[in-house]
Enzyme design. Sequence first.
Site, PDB file in Angstrom:
ATOM      1  CG  HIS A  49       6.003   0.435  -9.512  1.00 51.15           C
ATOM      2  ND1 HIS A  49       7.086   0.268  -8.208  1.00 51.15           N
ATOM      3  CD2 HIS A  49       5.753  -1.156  -8.694  1.00 51.15           C
ATOM      4  CE1 HIS A  49       7.065  -0.650  -6.927  1.00 51.15           C
ATOM      5  NE2 HIS A  49       6.803  -1.199  -7.841  1.00 51.15           N
ATOM      6  CG  ASP A 102       3.158  -9.566  -5.612  1.00 53.23           C
ATOM      7  OD1 ASP A 102       3.321  -8.251  -4.726  1.00 53.23           O
ATOM      8  OD2 ASP A 102       3.818  -9.885  -5.688  1.00 53.23           O
ATOM      9  CG  LEU A 112      -1.872  -1.387   1.495  1.00 50.89           C
ATOM     10  CD1 LEU A 112      -3.100  -0.794   2.672  1.00 50.89           C
ATOM     11  CD2 LEU A 112      -2.741  -1.881   0.600  1.00 50.89           C
TER      12      LEU A 112
HETATM   13  N1  NCD Z   1       6.541  -8.252  -6.447  1.00 48.18           N
HETATM   14  C1  NCD Z   1       7.301  -6.822  -6.837  1.00 48.18           C
HETATM   15  O1  NCD Z   1       7.452  -7.040  -7.958  1.00 48.18           O
HETATM   16  N2  NCD Z   1       7.285  -6.084  -6.057  1.00 48.18           N
HETATM   17  C2  NCD Z   1       7.059  -5.483  -4.655  1.00 48.18           C
HETATM   18  C3  NCD Z   1       8.069  -6.657  -4.114  1.00 48.18           C
HETATM   19  C4  NCD Z   1       7.522  -7.561  -3.823  1.00 48.18           C
HETATM   20  O2  NCD Z   1       7.219  -8.829  -3.634  1.00 48.18           O
HETATM   21  O3  NCD Z   1       8.933  -8.789  -4.171  1.00 48.18           O
HETATM   22  C5  NCD Z   1       7.254  -4.403  -4.824  1.00 48.18           C
HETATM   23  O4  NCD Z   1       6.674  -4.340  -3.527  1.00 48.18           O
HETATM   24  O5  NCD Z   1       7.267  -3.780  -5.492  1.00 48.18           O
HETATM   25 ZN    ZN Z   2       7.861 -10.442  -2.949  1.00 45.23          ZN
END
Ligand code: NCD
Ligand code: ZN
Length: 435
Positions: A316, A312, A70
């Site tokens: 970004h 997950d 988050l």
């Molecule tokens: N999954 C990802 O590619 N990135 C995640 C970190 C993570 O879950 O490894 C992040 O925090 O952006």
């Molecule tokens: Zn991860």
Amino acid sequence: MDRLIVFRHVRAIDPSSALDAVIDVVIEKDRIVRLGPDAGAEAAKAEWAQVITAPGAWLLPGLVDLHAHLREPGQEYKEDIRSGLAAAAAGGFTDICAMPNTLPVNDSRMVTEAMLARAHEVGGTRLHPIGAITVGQRGESLTEMGDLREAGAVAVSDDGRCVTNSAVMRRALEYASVFDLPVIQHAEDHALTEGAQMHEGSVSTRLGLRGWPRVAEDIIVSRDLLLAEYTGARYHVAHASTEGTVRLLREAKSRGLRVTAEVTPHHLLLTHEAVGLYDTACKVNPPLREQRDIEALRQGLADGTIDAVATDHAPHATIDKGCEWSEAKPGMIGLELCLPLLLGLVAEGALPLARLVTSLTQAPAGIARLPDKRIREGARADLVLIDPEERWTIDASCLRSKSHNTPFLGRTVKGRVKMTMVAGNVVFESTPRSS
Ligand SMILES: NC(=O)N[C@@H](CC(=O)O)C(=O)O
Ligand SMILES: [Zn+2]
């Protein structure tokens, strides 16, 4: 007047209660008080009743996400607790667990408490912080797990980083088990992935990118399973991505180990081919792999070797993704797309609907030790109503998340969340269909 909500003639699906039937479900205050064929007929007559008649709609227990980022505190330009919880509610989630790779890292009671206070102010979907395993996620000294647990953390993880040191991992498992916290591992042997940009295979060769081989995940999972067996602790594999991980878990579970795992929608649906010509939306950790991994992950989820689906959700901003591949941050958003994407797998016959529901409700709730997610008399009214037939095209303008980094933009999916309810409160309601 107390709240009274009556769902009429919905298909209620709760595999943990062996329920799949067209019934009425009556909610008073925060609880389900009655259910059954026409059980809502009387209640629906009350003047103050809110009656929801949605022919063909499905009613599921509220969804639980074990793995979301988050970004608050520290990177609110990507997401914050308000936008993240709004995205979660729109995706049908009533509970989400937030990873600790914030700025500062959630490795203390103070950060956990601040996150919970913020979530409380915002309201809606519940937030459950996950504390770090090691201070600053540096992989060295353990955090005060008792403090984290007391403040409200439901698990510990250094996600984004792997705990590679075996002695640290052993102590982490031992310490966490004192507080009955699961240890969630981001399984990546960093020595094998240094400089890696995507899955090691034909596409990485074609694009001239350094590869992240499957074995970097498998090595950590196999070592951790040995440590979990040795310590008797609760161990959980985050975002499983390889055929090898599924095989190792299956073997460990067949011997009765207390281990669990999750898989993301994108690892169930996309291969490294999706990267195409450096599409940064497809850059993610662990990387998108190959068809044989997808097959193994789907099989593992279907037969229960993999317990849960987790998004997950890794928001970004454009500045983090709209750059050269090597500079782009790994991760993709998932909260609002998870259910419709996976309903597609169910429609194809690749995943039984009951397994999908369990893996998004009862299974993750059990791992995080949250109250049961059930549709039965007396249960808390954490529910999601979906229209399984509605087709819609994923578009940035319909997302609540601040970030739009997903390769699924433009994809037409079938199935849409219409309403999400947390303890009887409607926290999300979609606008009626325009057509
Ligand atoms: N999954 C990802 O590619 N990135 C995640 C970190 C993570 O879950 O490894 C992040 O925090 O952006
Ligand atoms: Zn991860």
